[in-house]
Design a protein around this motif. Sequence first.
Motif, short mmCIF file in Angstrom:
data_model
loop_
_atom_site.label_atom_id
_atom_site.label_comp_id
_atom_site.label_asym_id
_atom_site.label_seq_id
_atom_site.Cartn_x
_atom_site.Cartn_y
_atom_site.Cartn_z
N ASN A 149 28.48 85.98 45.27
CA ASN A 149 27.65 86.57 46.32
C ASN A 149 27.61 85.67 47.54
O ASN A 149 27.26 84.50 47.45
N CYS A 150 27.98 86.24 48.70
CA CYS A 150 27.94 85.53 49.98
C CYS A 150 26.91 86.19 50.89
O CYS A 150 27.25 87.00 51.76
N ALA B 146 24.73 81.57 48.84
CA ALA B 146 25.69 81.03 49.81
C ALA B 146 25.53 81.75 51.13
O ALA B 146 25.01 82.87 51.20
N LEU B 147 25.98 81.11 52.20
CA LEU B 147 25.95 81.74 53.51
C LEU B 147 26.96 82.88 53.59
O LEU B 147 27.96 82.89 52.84
N PRO B 148 26.77 83.84 54.47
CA PRO B 148 27.77 84.90 54.66
C PRO B 148 29.11 84.32 55.09
O PRO B 148 29.19 83.20 55.62
N GLY C 38 27.45 74.54 56.76
CA GLY C 38 27.07 73.89 55.51
C GLY C 38 26.41 74.86 54.56
O GLY C 38 26.81 76.01 54.43
N GLY C 39 25.35 74.41 53.88
CA GLY C 39 24.68 75.27 52.91
C GLY C 39 25.36 75.22 51.57
O GLY C 39 26.36 74.53 51.35
N GLU C 40 24.85 75.98 50.63
CA GLU C 40 25.38 76.02 49.28
C GLU C 40 26.73 76.72 49.27
O GLU C 40 26.88 77.80 49.86
#
Length: 316
Positions: free
Chosen positions: A203-204, A227-229, A236-238
Motif C-alpha cells: 500500500n502506497c 508509505a507515501l504515495p 523520505g518516510g516509511e
Amino acid sequence: MAVVAGIDLAAGPEGGFLSLVSLGPAFAGLIGTWRRTALIGSVALLLCAGLGVYDGLFDTRRGWTAMASVAGVTLAGVRSVAEAAQSVLLRPVPRQVGELRAAVSYTSAVAESRIGGDLYEVVASPYGVRVIVGDVQGKGLAAVATAASVLGVFREAAHDEPDLTALAARLERTVAREADGEKFVTAVLAEIHTDEQVAVLLNCGHPPPMIVRADGSTDLPHPPAYALPLGLGMHGGEPPRTHRAGFAPGDQLLLYTDGVTEARDTEGVFYPLRERAGLLGDADAEQALAALREDVTRHADGSSHDDAAMLLLRYR
C-alpha cells in the motif's frame, strides 16, 4: 479552413460560409491528438474572429453564432480524443485470470465523460496474478497522462520484478521522473497466490482493500507501515512494505479508490462501504459490482465530486 476563408472572402457576408470554419477542428479531432485538435481549434477561432470583423458580422448574431459553433466543435473534438485515449489506457481487464474472476467499475467525476485519473490493471505474471488500483492527483487530461505512464510501467514490470517491493520502486521512479514533483499517485498493489490461498498486498498511501469472507464478514487489511504515495519518495518516510491476508475460495477482494469511500450524502456522511458489503453477494461478479456502484450513486444523491474505480476479484 483556408478554402472556407477564401470562399467567404469571395462571397462576402451574404454567403453565410463563416461557420464552416468549424470543419477544421472537427476533422482534426478525427485524425489527430487532443493537443493538435486544440491548436487547430484555436487557429479556427482566430480565423473566425478575423473574418467576422472583416465581414462586419459581430453587429448581428451571425458572428457570435459562428464563434460559438467553432468553440463547441473544438471542445467536443478534444473530449472525444481524450475519451478514446482513456479507452485504450483503461482497457477491459480479462474476465478470467487463472483461477480468478475479475470485474471492474469506473465512474469519472467529469460530467458526461470517462476522463479521469483513477487507474486499474490485472496482469497474469510468472509470480502470480498481479493487480494495481490507483488514484492520480488531480483530474482531466493531465491526470490521464500520469496514469498512462504508471500503467505502462506496471504492465511491463509485473512480468519482470520478482516481488511487489521492487515493482513499487519501478513505479516510484517513473512518477518521480515524469511528474517532477508536481503529481503523486496513491496505489495499492496485490499479488494473488491461489495455491497458497493468500493475497500479498503493498500500500502506497491508498485506502486499504476490503476482503469479504465466505461467511459474510469483512476485513480491511492495513499495512504494517503507511508509505507515501508514488512520486513522493524523495521526502523520505516509511518505505512500502508488503503484508499478507488470507484469500480463499468463497472470499472476495475489492480494491477501490477514495471516490467510493469519500462519497457523501446530503448530510455529509461518507459512504459506509463495509456495511454495504452484502451487495456483492450476486453470483455474477459484474452484477455484484454494478449493484455496489448504483448504491454509491444513490448515497451521493447522483452527484460525484471525485473519480471512483472499483476492481473485484473472486475465485472462479
